[in-house]
Design a protein around this motif. Structure first.
Motif, short mmCIF file in Angstrom:
data_model
loop_
_atom_site.label_atom_id
_atom_site.label_comp_id
_atom_site.label_asym_id
_atom_site.label_seq_id
_atom_site.Cartn_x
_atom_site.Cartn_y
_atom_site.Cartn_z
N ASP A 76 0.83 -1.21 0.00
CA ASP A 76 0.00 0.00 0.00
C ASP A 76 0.86 1.25 0.00
O ASP A 76 0.57 2.21 -0.73
N CYS A 77 1.92 1.26 0.81
CA CYS A 77 2.82 2.41 0.85
C CYS A 77 3.50 2.62 -0.51
O CYS A 77 3.61 3.75 -0.99
N LEU A 78 3.93 1.53 -1.14
CA LEU A 78 4.56 1.62 -2.45
C LEU A 78 3.58 2.13 -3.51
O LEU A 78 3.93 2.96 -4.35
N ILE A 79 2.35 1.65 -3.46
CA ILE A 79 1.32 2.10 -4.40
C ILE A 79 1.07 3.59 -4.24
O ILE A 79 1.01 4.33 -5.23
N LEU A 80 0.93 4.05 -3.00
CA LEU A 80 0.73 5.48 -2.76
C LEU A 80 1.91 6.30 -3.27
O LEU A 80 1.72 7.37 -3.86
N LEU A 81 3.12 5.82 -3.04
CA LEU A 81 4.30 6.52 -3.53
C LEU A 81 4.30 6.61 -5.05
O LEU A 81 4.58 7.67 -5.62
N LEU A 82 3.96 5.51 -5.72
CA LEU A 82 3.93 5.52 -7.18
C LEU A 82 2.85 6.45 -7.72
O LEU A 82 3.08 7.17 -8.71
N PHE A 83 1.69 6.49 -7.09
CA PHE A 83 0.66 7.44 -7.52
C PHE A 83 1.11 8.88 -7.28
O PHE A 83 0.87 9.76 -8.12
N PHE A 84 1.77 9.13 -6.16
CA PHE A 84 2.29 10.46 -5.89
C PHE A 84 3.31 10.86 -6.96
O PHE A 84 3.27 11.98 -7.48
N LEU A 85 4.23 9.96 -7.27
CA LEU A 85 5.23 10.26 -8.30
C LEU A 85 4.58 10.49 -9.66
O LEU A 85 5.05 11.34 -10.43
N SER A 86 3.51 9.76 -9.95
CA SER A 86 2.84 9.96 -11.24
C SER A 86 2.19 11.34 -11.33
O SER A 86 2.06 11.90 -12.42
N MET A 87 1.82 11.89 -10.19
CA MET A 87 1.19 13.23 -10.20
C MET A 87 2.21 14.35 -10.18
O MET A 87 1.92 15.46 -10.62
N THR A 88 3.42 14.08 -9.71
CA THR A 88 4.39 15.16 -9.57
C THR A 88 5.49 15.15 -10.62
O THR A 88 6.27 16.08 -10.69
N ARG A 89 5.56 14.13 -11.44
CA ARG A 89 6.58 14.04 -12.50
C ARG A 89 5.99 14.40 -13.84
O ARG A 89 4.83 14.19 -14.12
N ASP A 90 6.85 14.94 -14.71
CA ASP A 90 6.40 15.28 -16.06
C ASP A 90 6.63 14.14 -17.01
O ASP A 90 7.42 13.32 -16.92
#
Length: 90
Positions: A76-90
């Motif tokens: 769950d923590c990894l999934i949240l991190l990946l979604f966060f990265l998808s929103m903050t990276r170009d």
């Protein structure tokens, strides 16, 4: 005598299928666009798919509940991190 299958067990078995469908669509989108954002989304769905498969095995091996719960929390923590990265990276 086997226990009857309950509704939440059916949904627990359907979640990996739904995750696989979402992974497929995100992989198709990534293949077309090749953006980092979609790569992170695809990775998040892949981790979610693997987590749901792993958690689904709890129905078969209930004695390993603590291990499954720990792996689920880490996933769950990894999934949240990946979604966060998808929103903050170009």
């Amino acid at each position: 005598m086997a226990e009857p299958i309950e509704l939440h067990d059916i949904f627990r078995l359907l979640v990996p299928l739904f995750a696989a469908v979402m992974l497929y669509f995100s992989a198709q989108a990534y293949r077309r666009a090749r953006t980092k954002r979609l790569m992170f989304f695809m990775a998040a769905f892949a981790v979610f798919f693997l987590k749901s498969l792993f958690i689904g095995t709890e129905l078969i091996f209930p004695e390993q509940n603590d291990l499954f719960e720990t792996i689920g929390i880490i996933a769950d923590c990894l999934i949240l991190l990946l979604f966060f990265l998808s929103m903050t990276r170009d």
